[in-house]
Scaffold this active site. Structure first.
Site, PDB file in Angstrom:
ATOM      1  N   HIS A 100       0.847  -1.101   0.161  1.00 27.03           N
ATOM      2  CA  HIS A 100       0.066  -0.010  -0.052  1.00 27.03           C
ATOM      3  C   HIS A 100       0.880   1.291  -0.001  1.00 27.03           C
ATOM      4  O   HIS A 100       2.171   1.338   0.495  1.00 27.03           O
ATOM      5  CB  HIS A 100      -0.707   0.217   1.298  1.00 27.03           C
ATOM      6  CG  HIS A 100      -1.787  -1.026   1.612  1.00 27.03           C
ATOM      7  ND1 HIS A 100      -1.349  -2.170   2.357  1.00 27.03           N
ATOM      8  CD2 HIS A 100      -2.880  -1.266   1.410  1.00 27.03           C
ATOM      9  CE1 HIS A 100      -2.415  -2.972   2.509  1.00 27.03           C
ATOM     10  NE2 HIS A 100      -3.163  -2.385   2.162  1.00 27.03           N
ATOM     11  N   ASP A 103       2.206   1.962   3.573  1.00 28.84           N
ATOM     12  CA  ASP A 103       3.377   0.903   4.062  1.00 28.84           C
ATOM     13  C   ASP A 103       4.587   1.325   3.548  1.00 28.84           C
ATOM     14  O   ASP A 103       5.619   1.404   4.451  1.00 28.84           O
ATOM     15  CB  ASP A 103       3.122  -0.245   3.265  1.00 28.84           C
ATOM     16  CG  ASP A 103       1.930  -1.050   3.437  1.00 28.84           C
ATOM     17  OD1 ASP A 103       1.200  -0.725   4.349  1.00 28.84           O
ATOM     18  OD2 ASP A 103       1.430  -1.889   2.586  1.00 28.84           O
TER      19      ASP A 103
HETATM   20  C1  XUL Z   1      -7.311  -6.524   5.065  1.00 33.13           C
HETATM   21  C2  XUL Z   1      -6.827  -7.163   4.147  1.00 33.13           C
HETATM   22  C3  XUL Z   1      -6.014  -6.148   3.308  1.00 33.13           C
HETATM   23  C4  XUL Z   1      -5.806  -6.292   1.870  1.00 33.13           C
HETATM   24  C5  XUL Z   1      -5.277  -5.025   1.006  1.00 33.13           C
HETATM   25  O1  XUL Z   1      -8.137  -7.628   5.806  1.00 33.13           O
HETATM   26  O2  XUL Z   1      -6.638  -8.206   3.770  1.00 33.13           O
HETATM   27  O3  XUL Z   1      -4.469  -6.103   3.963  1.00 33.13           O
HETATM   28  O4  XUL Z   1      -5.362  -7.364   1.457  1.00 33.13           O
HETATM   29  O5  XUL Z   1      -5.710  -3.760   1.314  1.00 33.13           O
END
Ligand code: XUL
Ligand code: CO
Length: 436
Positions: A100, A103
């Site tokens: 993300h 992150d």
């Molecule tokens: C949350 C989840 C996230 C997604 C990406 O439960 O799985 O980490 O994979 O935003």
């Protein structure tokens, strides 16, 4: 250069008899299964967030992990974190990673500053990727942690948040495209509600549909060839999330005419939270033609939370990869470990051992699934069960010109007395266990 994982050697395949906790016993990347190697089938990815961002906190307690790059609130620390991340990717020899925006860079004071920092980190990644680092399986935007998203991202009652999300997703799609990411993921952690008492469902679903349509339009505008993936989850952090499960998302995509544009990123733990099994969600996506990728983990079956544990059940992995292979295998997707350590597992070595164990379980599952399919042991009885539908008279009942009263008249004329046939579930379960 990171020294965080110093003294940990690159993981290699040593075979099933190895007792080395940092070696693969089943994941043999070059081993052929059918026309692909194991590495090509599994397409492993390591996620940035659980490994390098999460500090070990739970709802009752704070940080337990101590990492040299915490709290990563400066660009120097963000680069130190990236150095450690790429060091871990190298030790594990994974072909992909995922992140993300949140992150990888500290948030700036303005949108423009946040985007600038993300682009700087993308430059840093680009150099590491070119120097033999892994490829990007997918990029995504974190539109759930900051308090601005507490009432939703694209579904927020405040139109300024919708616009903020547009800018955020655009910048993340640009970076994903630049790094040759193979997919772009949308997980709507705050796209739902806490209470119906303050929620206008009609507006929120309309906003979410329009937003997703614009994401798809932008993908085509910039020539991004990867897949747009939605990651269903029924709840947590919201009481109810709109992307509840695969079937619900399919209905949503149909409503907005996006079913040929968007696929599913299916996570084991989310399937369990939705009251399904992982293989149910995979089979549903395959059936609806929207299977894309998987987030691999497991949930604690007692807690009712999304515990994101590393997978450790060979039989569950076998049934999951059975569905993946039946769907034709991954195209742009892969196996992303959306899994985290338990908060008492403090050491650098724990991060490595957890992934090695998870990769081995997936490899075992893949091998079992491949053998099950090659032997036709499950598909032959499944075909036999429906064989009655292969004749012309049976098919005619499904033709567009067939009518309920026409079929009724025929059934009455033939004086039908259908005889029940065993579903043989236990025999089928025994077959699966022969291969696991
Ligand atoms: C949350 C989840 C996230 C997604 C990406 O439960 O799985 O980490 O994979 O935003
Ligand atoms: Co996930």
């Amino acid at each position: 250069m990171s020294t965080y994982f110093q003294n940990i050697p690159a993981a290699t395949y040593e075979g099933p008899d190895s007792t080395n906790p940092l070696a693969f016993r089943h994941y043999n990347p070059d081993m052929m299964l059918g026309d692909k190697t194991m590495a090509e089938h599994l397409r492993f990815a390591v996620c940035y967030w659980h490994n390098f961002v999460w500090e070990g906190n739970d709802p009752f307690g704070g940080q337990t992990f101590e990492r040299p790059w915490f709290p990563a609130d400066t660009m120097d620390l963000a680069r130190a974190k990236a150095d450690a991340a790429f060091e871990m990717f190298r030790i594990l020899n994974v072909p992909y990673f995922c992140f993300h925006d949140h992150d990888v860079r500290p948030e700036g004071d303005t949108l423009a500053e946040s985007h600038k920092r993300l682009n700087e980190m993308a430059d840093y990644f680009e150099a590491k990727m070119a120097a033999g680092g892994p490829k990007l399986l997918w990029g995504t935007a974190n539109m759930f942690s900051n308090r601005r998203y507490m009432s939703g991202a694209s579904t927020n009652p405040d139109p300024d948040v919708f616009a903020y999300c547009a800018s955020t997703v655009k910048s993340c799609m640009d970076v994903t495209h630049r790094l040759n990411g193979e997919n772009y993921v949308l997980w709507g952690g705050r796209e739902g509600y806490e209470t119906l008492l303050n929620t206008d469902l009609s507006r929120e679903l309309e906003q979410m549909g329009r937003f997703l349509s614009m994401v798809v339009e932008y993908k085509h505008k910039i020539g991004f060839k990867g897949a747009i993936l939605i990651e269903p989850k029924p709840q947590e952090p919201t009481k109810h999330q709109y992307d509840f499960d695969v079937a619900t998302v399919y209905g949503f995509l149909k409503r907005f005419g996006l079913e040929d544009e968007v696929q599913m990123n299916i996570e084991q733990g989310h399937a369990i939270l939705a009251g399904h099994s992982f293989e149910h969600e995979l089979a549903m996506a395959r059936t609806l033609g929207i299977f894309g990728s998987i987030d691999m983990n497991r949930n604690d079956y007692q807690s009712g939370w999304d515990t994101d544990q590393f997978p450790n059940s060979p039989s569950e992995a076998a049934l999951a990869y059975y569905e993946v292979l039946m769907a034709g295998g991954f195209k742009t997707g892969g196996t992303n470990f959306d899994a985290k350590l338990r908060r008492q597992s403090l050491d650098a070595e724990d991060l490595i051992a957890a992934h090695i164990g998870g990769m081995d379980i997936c490899a075992r599952g893949l091998i079992s699934a491949h053998k099950m399919i090659e032997s036709d042991a499950l598909e032959a009885p499944r075909r036999a069960r429906y064989a009655g539908w292969n004749n012309a008279a049976a098919q005619a009942m499904l033709a567009p010109d067939a009518t309920l009263d026409g079929i009724a008249a025929d059934a009455e004329a033939r004086n039908l007395t259908p005889q029940p046939v065993s579903g043989a579930q236990e025999k089928l379960e025994n077959i699966v266990n022969r291969f696991v």
